[in-house]
Design an enzyme around this catalytic site. Structure first.
Site, PDB file in Angstrom:
ATOM      1  N   LYS A  85       6.584 -13.778   5.946  1.00 36.42           N
ATOM      2  CA  LYS A  85       7.672 -12.888   6.359  1.00 36.42           C
ATOM      3  C   LYS A  85       8.510 -13.538   7.459  1.00 36.42           C
ATOM      4  O   LYS A  85       9.737 -13.420   7.471  1.00 36.42           O
ATOM      5  CB  LYS A  85       7.098 -11.551   6.838  1.00 36.42           C
ATOM      6  CG  LYS A  85       6.475 -10.728   5.718  1.00 36.42           C
ATOM      7  CD  LYS A  85       6.290  -9.268   6.085  1.00 36.42           C
ATOM      8  CE  LYS A  85       5.272  -9.033   7.137  1.00 36.42           C
ATOM      9  NZ  LYS A  85       4.943  -7.591   7.322  1.00 36.42           N
ATOM     10  N   GLY A 115       0.792  -1.210   0.000  1.00 36.26           N
ATOM     11  CA  GLY A 115       0.000   0.000   0.000  1.00 36.26           C
ATOM     12  C   GLY A 115       0.828   1.265   0.000  1.00 36.26           C
ATOM     13  O   GLY A 115       0.328   2.341  -0.359  1.00 36.26           O
ATOM     14  N   SER A 116       2.091   1.170   0.371  1.00 33.13           N
ATOM     15  CA  SER A 116       2.979   2.330   0.351  1.00 33.13           C
ATOM     16  C   SER A 116       3.486   2.636  -1.054  1.00 33.13           C
ATOM     17  O   SER A 116       4.213   3.612  -1.248  1.00 33.13           O
ATOM     18  CB  SER A 116       4.176   2.085   1.278  1.00 33.13           C
ATOM     19  OG  SER A 116       3.742   1.859   2.600  1.00 33.13           O
ATOM     20  N   GLN A 145      -4.542  -5.490  -4.515  1.00 29.56           N
ATOM     21  CA  GLN A 145      -4.159  -5.453  -3.105  1.00 29.56           C
ATOM     22  C   GLN A 145      -5.309  -4.991  -2.225  1.00 29.56           C
ATOM     23  O   GLN A 145      -5.607  -5.600  -1.192  1.00 29.56           O
ATOM     24  CB  GLN A 145      -2.965  -4.529  -2.881  1.00 29.56           C
ATOM     25  CG  GLN A 145      -2.401  -4.720  -1.463  1.00 29.56           C
ATOM     26  CD  GLN A 145      -1.818  -3.470  -0.846  1.00 29.56           C
ATOM     27  OE1 GLN A 145      -1.922  -2.385  -1.395  1.00 29.56           O
ATOM     28  NE2 GLN A 145      -1.199  -3.626   0.306  1.00 29.56           N
ATOM     29  N   GLU A 192      -6.279  -8.326  -0.210  1.00 31.07           N
ATOM     30  CA  GLU A 192      -5.720  -8.283   1.140  1.00 31.07           C
ATOM     31  C   GLU A 192      -6.806  -7.967   2.157  1.00 31.07           C
ATOM     32  O   GLU A 192      -6.741  -8.396   3.308  1.00 31.07           O
ATOM     33  CB  GLU A 192      -4.602  -7.230   1.212  1.00 31.07           C
ATOM     34  CG  GLU A 192      -3.753  -7.322   2.475  1.00 31.07           C
ATOM     35  CD  GLU A 192      -2.497  -6.476   2.404  1.00 31.07           C
ATOM     36  OE1 GLU A 192      -1.426  -7.015   2.050  1.00 31.07           O
ATOM     37  OE2 GLU A 192      -2.576  -5.274   2.696  1.00 31.07           O
ATOM     38  N   HIS A 250      -6.777  -8.503 -26.248  1.00 31.15           N
ATOM     39  CA  HIS A 250      -5.846  -9.358 -26.982  1.00 31.15           C
ATOM     40  C   HIS A 250      -4.981 -10.168 -26.029  1.00 31.15           C
ATOM     41  O   HIS A 250      -3.944 -10.692 -26.429  1.00 31.15           O
ATOM     42  CB  HIS A 250      -4.986  -8.498 -27.908  1.00 31.15           C
ATOM     43  CG  HIS A 250      -5.783  -7.811 -28.970  1.00 31.15           C
ATOM     44  ND1 HIS A 250      -6.011  -8.371 -30.215  1.00 31.15           N
ATOM     45  CD2 HIS A 250      -6.449  -6.636 -28.963  1.00 31.15           C
ATOM     46  CE1 HIS A 250      -6.760  -7.559 -30.937  1.00 31.15           C
ATOM     47  NE2 HIS A 250      -7.046  -6.497 -30.198  1.00 31.15           N
ATOM     48  N   SER A 300       7.065   3.707   5.244  1.00 29.53           N
ATOM     49  CA  SER A 300       6.876   2.468   6.003  1.00 29.53           C
ATOM     50  C   SER A 300       6.219   2.826   7.327  1.00 29.53           C
ATOM     51  O   SER A 300       6.791   3.591   8.117  1.00 29.53           O
ATOM     52  CB  SER A 300       8.209   1.763   6.258  1.00 29.53           C
ATOM     53  OG  SER A 300       8.033   0.652   7.122  1.00 29.53           O
ATOM     54  N   LYS A 301       5.032   2.310   7.558  1.00 25.99           N
ATOM     55  CA  LYS A 301       4.277   2.676   8.760  1.00 25.99           C
ATOM     56  C   LYS A 301       5.076   2.403  10.024  1.00 25.99           C
ATOM     57  O   LYS A 301       5.182   3.245  10.913  1.00 25.99           O
ATOM     58  CB  LYS A 301       2.962   1.912   8.775  1.00 25.99           C
ATOM     59  CG  LYS A 301       1.969   2.377   9.819  1.00 25.99           C
ATOM     60  CD  LYS A 301       0.631   1.684   9.589  1.00 25.99           C
ATOM     61  CE  LYS A 301      -0.427   2.212  10.523  1.00 25.99           C
ATOM     62  NZ  LYS A 301      -1.731   1.577  10.258  1.00 25.99           N
ATOM     63  N   THR A 302       5.658   1.220  10.096  1.00 23.98           N
ATOM     64  CA  THR A 302       6.404   0.831  11.296  1.00 23.98           C
ATOM     65  C   THR A 302       7.884   1.153  11.198  1.00 23.98           C
ATOM     66  O   THR A 302       8.605   1.055  12.187  1.00 23.98           O
ATOM     67  CB  THR A 302       6.265  -0.687  11.531  1.00 23.98           C
ATOM     68  OG1 THR A 302       6.815  -1.376  10.394  1.00 23.98           O
ATOM     69  CG2 THR A 302       4.805  -1.082  11.694  1.00 23.98           C
ATOM     70  N   PHE A 303       8.339   1.511  10.008  1.00 21.62           N
ATOM     71  CA  PHE A 303       9.756   1.710   9.706  1.00 21.62           C
ATOM     72  C   PHE A 303      10.571   0.447   9.994  1.00 21.62           C
ATOM     73  O   PHE A 303      11.742   0.494  10.371  1.00 21.62           O
ATOM     74  CB  PHE A 303      10.336   2.911  10.458  1.00 21.62           C
ATOM     75  CG  PHE A 303      11.111   3.841   9.553  1.00 21.62           C
ATOM     76  CD1 PHE A 303      10.474   4.518   8.526  1.00 21.62           C
ATOM     77  CD2 PHE A 303      12.474   4.025   9.713  1.00 21.62           C
ATOM     78  CE1 PHE A 303      11.179   5.361   7.674  1.00 21.62           C
ATOM     79  CE2 PHE A 303      13.192   4.867   8.874  1.00 21.62           C
ATOM     80  CZ  PHE A 303      12.541   5.538   7.853  1.00 21.62           C
ATOM     81  N   THR A 304       9.911  -0.703   9.810  1.00 23.96           N
ATOM     82  CA  THR A 304      10.597  -1.989   9.977  1.00 23.96           C
ATOM     83  C   THR A 304      10.352  -2.930   8.795  1.00 23.96           C
ATOM     84  O   THR A 304      10.921  -4.025   8.781  1.00 23.96           O
ATOM     85  CB  THR A 304      10.114  -2.697  11.264  1.00 23.96           C
ATOM     86  OG1 THR A 304       8.700  -2.906  11.183  1.00 23.96           O
ATOM     87  CG2 THR A 304      10.451  -1.892  12.499  1.00 23.96           C
ATOM     88  N   THR A 305       9.512  -2.546   7.829  1.00 28.39           N
ATOM     89  CA  THR A 305       9.205  -3.426   6.702  1.00 28.39           C
ATOM     90  C   THR A 305      10.507  -3.856   6.032  1.00 28.39           C
ATOM     91  O   THR A 305      11.282  -3.007   5.554  1.00 28.39           O
ATOM     92  CB  THR A 305       8.300  -2.711   5.681  1.00 28.39           C
ATOM     93  OG1 THR A 305       7.172  -2.162   6.371  1.00 28.39           O
ATOM     94  CG2 THR A 305       7.840  -3.671   4.604  1.00 28.39           C
ATOM     95  N   GLU A 328      11.687  -5.339   3.239  1.00 33.84           N
ATOM     96  CA  GLU A 328      12.095  -4.960   1.886  1.00 33.84           C
ATOM     97  C   GLU A 328      12.320  -3.452   1.782  1.00 33.84           C
ATOM     98  O   GLU A 328      13.299  -2.992   1.175  1.00 33.84           O
ATOM     99  CB  GLU A 328      11.017  -5.382   0.868  1.00 33.84           C
ATOM    100  CG  GLU A 328      10.715  -6.869   0.843  1.00 33.84           C
ATOM    101  CD  GLU A 328       9.555  -7.250   1.752  1.00 33.84           C
ATOM    102  OE1 GLU A 328       8.906  -8.262   1.454  1.00 33.84           O
ATOM    103  OE2 GLU A 328       9.301  -6.545   2.749  1.00 33.84           O
ATOM    104  N   GLY A 366      -2.390   0.388   5.388  1.00 32.25           N
ATOM    105  CA  GLY A 366      -1.519   0.699   4.252  1.00 32.25           C
ATOM    106  C   GLY A 366      -2.249   0.822   2.932  1.00 32.25           C
ATOM    107  O   GLY A 366      -2.043   1.765   2.162  1.00 32.25           O
ATOM    108  N   ARG A 367      -3.128  -0.137   2.639  1.00 31.80           N
ATOM    109  CA  ARG A 367      -3.803  -0.145   1.335  1.00 31.80           C
ATOM    110  C   ARG A 367      -4.889   0.920   1.242  1.00 31.80           C
ATOM    111  O   ARG A 367      -5.428   1.162   0.167  1.00 31.80           O
ATOM    112  CB  ARG A 367      -4.387  -1.530   1.069  1.00 31.80           C
ATOM    113  CG  ARG A 367      -5.331  -2.051   2.131  1.00 31.80           C
ATOM    114  CD  ARG A 367      -5.615  -3.526   1.941  1.00 31.80           C
ATOM    115  NE  ARG A 367      -6.440  -4.099   3.003  1.00 31.80           N
ATOM    116  CZ  ARG A 367      -5.978  -4.539   4.168  1.00 31.80           C
ATOM    117  NH1 ARG A 367      -4.683  -4.455   4.444  1.00 31.80           N
ATOM    118  NH2 ARG A 367      -6.795  -5.080   5.056  1.00 31.80           N
TER     119      ARG A 367
END
Length: 603
Positions: A523, A158-159, A363, A367, A398, A214-219, A221, A280-281
Site C-alpha cells: 500500500k 474483510g469488509s 483471506q 492473512e 472438472h 472501512s474501520k479507519t475510514f482511510t482504506t 480503494e 476486519g476478517r
C-alpha cells in the site's frame, strides 16, 4: 528469565516429528480397514458432523497432537481470547469476535479498557435492528422521498468477503428468498472502474443506499469507491448535503467518527461503530455484515447467523479437545503443514450457495497465519500458513481435481448437507439432483484415500503403456463436514468453525493470527507510484523511480495511455453519469456539475 524457545524445540514437537516418519510409511488404504480407528475419528455438535478418518493419522497421532496443544497452553490462549486479554500482541489489542454473537445476558461479563464489551455489542445490534427495520418498512426514505430498495456495500477484504459469503448463502435459502423480495444487494470492492459500472447497473440512485465499510475510514480503494458513489448520487439528485445524509451509511470504528462526519454522513443515525478488538476478517458478525445483510434479508435472519456462530463458540470454549471440532481441524492443519509438509489446502463445498466460502477462508486463513515470527520475536523454523483455495463441487472436479488425484498432495476439506436448499427430482431419474451431488461428495474422499493400484488398472484390460497413466497412488488426506441443511443458522456455524480453526493453528504455532503487517508495504509503494503517475501526467516528464525495471514498465504504461485525458477534462465530461446513465434510462443527469474534488460546493 529463561531464553524464549520455539515450539519446534519442545519434546512434544520432536515426538511428532519422529511419529511422522512412521506415518509416511503407512497408506490410508490400510488405515481405513481399522474399524476401531475409523469409529474413533469423528466428532459431532449441534447437527455438525466431522469425519476425519481419511487423514493420514492414527489414534496415537491425535494423542501426540493433544499433548502439543497442552504444551502450547491452547486452553489458556482460548480463555485469554474470549475474556478480552490483549492477545494481538503487535497491536496491543484484544481479540473478541466471539463477543459479537454473545448473548444479552453476558452484559457486564467482559471489559476492555474499562468498557463493557457486551453492552457495546448489543447497543449496536439494537441500532442495526431499528435502522434496518425502518428502511425496510419505509419509515426511512431517500432524499426524494422514494423507498430505499437497493443497497451497494462498499468495502474490501474483510469488509466485503465475509458479507458476500453470507449473502450468497441466504440468496437461495427459503426464508432469505421471501424476505429479500423487492430488494437488491450488490458489493463494490475493486477500485477498477468496471466494478463501479457493474455495481450501479440498472439501479435508481433515488432508491439506493450506499454502505461504506472501512474501520479507519482511510482504506484507499474503499474511500475512492465511496467518493465515486457519492458523486453518482450527486450527479442524479444534485449536490445538496442532504443527499449524502439520506443515502450513505458508514460502518467504521468510533475513532474514525470525525472522518465519517467530514464525508457528509449523518453520524447520529447513519453511523454504525465497531471496535479495535475486531479484526476486519473476523468482523462479519458486527455491523460490517449486519447492516447489508439485515437491509436485504431482515434483522431476524441475521440474528440466526449470530445464533449459529454462538453455538460453535460455546462448543469451542467448553468441549474437551478430543471431541472439539474446530480444535481437531486446527490440530490436523498443523499436522499436515508442519509435519507432513503439505503446503496447500483446498475447501470443497458441495453446495453452490457456498461459492464464496473459499474466498472468505483464503483471506481468513492466509492473512491470519501467513507469518514469519513468534510472540517472542523469533523467526519460525517450521512451516506455517497454508495456501488455501477452493471451488464448489462438482465444478472443482472438472477444474483442479486432476492435480488433487495425480499431482502434488493437497489435503481436502469436503463440506456437504443432508438436505438441499432446493432439491430436484426429474421424471425418469432414479436419484434426485441432490443425491447425485452427494454421491460425488462421498466418493471423492475415498478415491483420494484409496487410489487405484496397477493391478486394478491391468485387470480392466488396459494397454501396458497406459497403466502408469491410469494408476492412482491414493494416500491423499481429507476430512468431511456434514450438516443438516444450509440455513442462516448453519451458515453461522460454518463461519465460526473456520474462524476458530484458524486461531487454533496460530496458537499452536505461537504466531499472531490477528495482525496483518504484510499488507502495508504494498500500500505504501502504491502511494509512491501514484505520485510518479501524477507527475508524469502533469509534466510529461519521464518517470525515474530509482528502479530501472519499475521505471521502464511505468513509462511504457504512460506512453501507451497518452490518449487518456486528464482528470479535469473527465470531470467536464461527467464520466460517472455517462457510464451509469445508460443503465437507468429514466434519469437525465445534468451535463455538468460544479464539484471538482475539494473545490466542490460540499466542501
Amino acid at each position: 528469565m529463561p531464553k524464549p524457545k520455539l515450539v519446534s524445540e519442545t519434546a512434544e514437537w520432536k515426538r511428532l516429528e519422529k511419529h511422522s516418519d512412521f506415518i509416511k510409511t503407512t497408506h490410508l488404504r490400510d488405515l481405513l480397514k481399522d474399524k476401531r480407528r475409523c469409529d474413533s475419528m469423528y466428532a459431532m455438535h449441534d447437527g455438525v458432523y466431522l469425519d476425519y478418518s481419511r487423514q493420514r493419522a492414527t489414534l496415537e497421532t491425535m494423542d501426540l497432537l493433544l499433548d502439543l496443544a497442552h504444551k502450547q497452553n491452547l486452553e489458556g490462549k482460548i480463555q485469554g481470547m474470549i475474556s478480552g486479554e490483549k492477545i494481538n500482541f503487535t497491536e496491543k489489542r484484544a481479540v473478541l469476535h466471539t463477543a459479537l454473537r454473545g448473548k444479552r445476558d453476558q452484559i457486564g461479563s467482559i471489559f476492555v479498557d474499562d468498557v463493557d464489551v457486551m453492552k457495546e455489542v448489543h447497543d449496536v445490534l439494537d441500532q442495526i435492528k431499528y435502522f434496518t427495520d425502518s428502511v425496510r418498512s419505509g419509515d426511512i426514505r431517500g432524499y426524494t422521498g422514494k423507498r430505499l430498495r437497493n443497497i451497494i456495500s462498499v468495502g474490501i477484504g474483510g469488509s466485503y468477503l465475509g458479507p458476500e459469503f453470507l449473502h450468497e448463502c441466504l440468496k437461495t435459502e427459503s426464508e432469505g428468498i421471501n424476505s429479500s423480495l423487492g430488494y437488491t444487494l450488490r458489493f463494490l470492492s475493486n477500485v477498477d472502474p468496471v466494478d463501479v459500472e457493474r455495481a450501479c447497473a440498472d439501479l435508481d440512485p433515488e432508491e439506493t443506499l450506499i454502505v461504506v465499510v472501512s474501520k479507519t475510514f482511510t482504506t484507499a480503494e474503499t474511500m475512492l469507491n465511496a467518493r465515486t458513489m457519492r458523486q453518482w448520487l450527486w450527479d442524479f439528485m444534485g449536490d445538496d448535503v442532504e443527499v449524502v445524509k439520506k443515502h450513505v451509511v458508514a460502518v467504521a470504528s468510533i475513532s474514525s467518527i470525525e472522518k465519517v462526519e467530514a464525508f457528509g454522513i449523518d453520524t447520529k443515525d447513519y453511523f454504525f461503530r465497531f471496535w479495535d478488538w475486531v479484526g476486519g476478517r473476523y468482523s462479519v458478525c458486527s455491523a460490517v455484515g449486519g447492516i447489508p445483510i439485515s437491509l436485504l434479508y431482515g434483522f431476524d435472519l441475521f440474528e440466526k447467523i449470530l445464533q449459529g456462530a454462538n453455538s460453535i463458540d460455546e462448543h469451542f470454549i467448553n468441549t474437551p479437545f478430543r471431541n472439539n471440532i474446530p480444535v481437531i481441524m486446527g490440530l490436523l492443519g498443523v499436522w499436515n503443514m508442519s509435519f507432513l509438509g503439505y503446503k496447500a489446502r483446498t475447501t470443497l463445498p458441495y453446495s453452490e450457495a457456498l461459492l464464496k466460502l473459499p474466498a472468505h477462508i483464503q483471506q481468513l486463513d492466509m492473512e491470519s497465519n501467513g507469518k514469519k515470527a513468534t510472540s517472542n520475536g523469533l523467526y519460525v523454523d517450521y512451516p506455517v500458513g497454508e495456501i488455501d483455495f477452493g471451488e464448489p463441487g462438482t465444478n472443482g472436479q472438472h477444474s483442479f481435481f486432476q492435480l488433487l488425484h495425480m499431482g502434488q498432495t493437497v489435503p481436502c476439506e469436503f463440506i456437504g448437507f443432508v438436505q438441499s436448499q432446493h432439491d430436484l427430482c426429474i421424471d425418469g431419474e432414479s436419484l434426485s439432483s441432490h443425491d447425485e451431488l452427494m454421491a460425488n461428495f462421498f466418493a471423492q474422499p475415498d478415491a483420494l484415500a484409496n487410489g487405484k493400484t496397477e493391478e486394478e488398472v491391468i485387470a480392466e484390460g488396459n494397454e501396458e503403456s497406459l497403466v502408469i497413466h491410469k494408476t492412482f497412488e491414493g494416500n491423499r488426506p481429507s476430512l468431511s463436514l456434514l450438516s443438516p441443511k444450509l440455513t442462516a443458522y448453519s451458515t453461522g456455524q460454518l463461519l465460526a468453525l473456520y474462524e476458530h480453526r484458524t486461531a487454533v493453528q496460530g496458537f499452536i504455532w505461537d504466531i499472531n493470527s490477528f495482525d496483518q503487517w504484510g499488507v502495508e508495504l504494498g500500500k505504501k509503494l502504491a502511494c509512491d507510484v501514484k505520485d510518479h503517475l501524477i507527475d508524469a501526467r502533469l509534466t510529461g516528464r519521464e518517470i525515474d523511480t530509482g528502479n530501472p525495471a519499475t521505471s521502464r514498465i511505468l513509462n511504457y504504461y504512460i506512453q501507451n495511455s497518452r490518449q487518456t485525458p486528464p482528470c479535469e477534462e473527465l470531470w467536464d465530461r461527467n464520466p460517472l453519469t455517462s457510464v451509469t446513465r445508460k443503465t437507468h434510462k429514466e434519469h437525465y443527469p445534468p451535463s455538468k456539475h460544479d464539484l471538482k474534488g475539494h473545490e466542490g460546493k460540499f466542501f
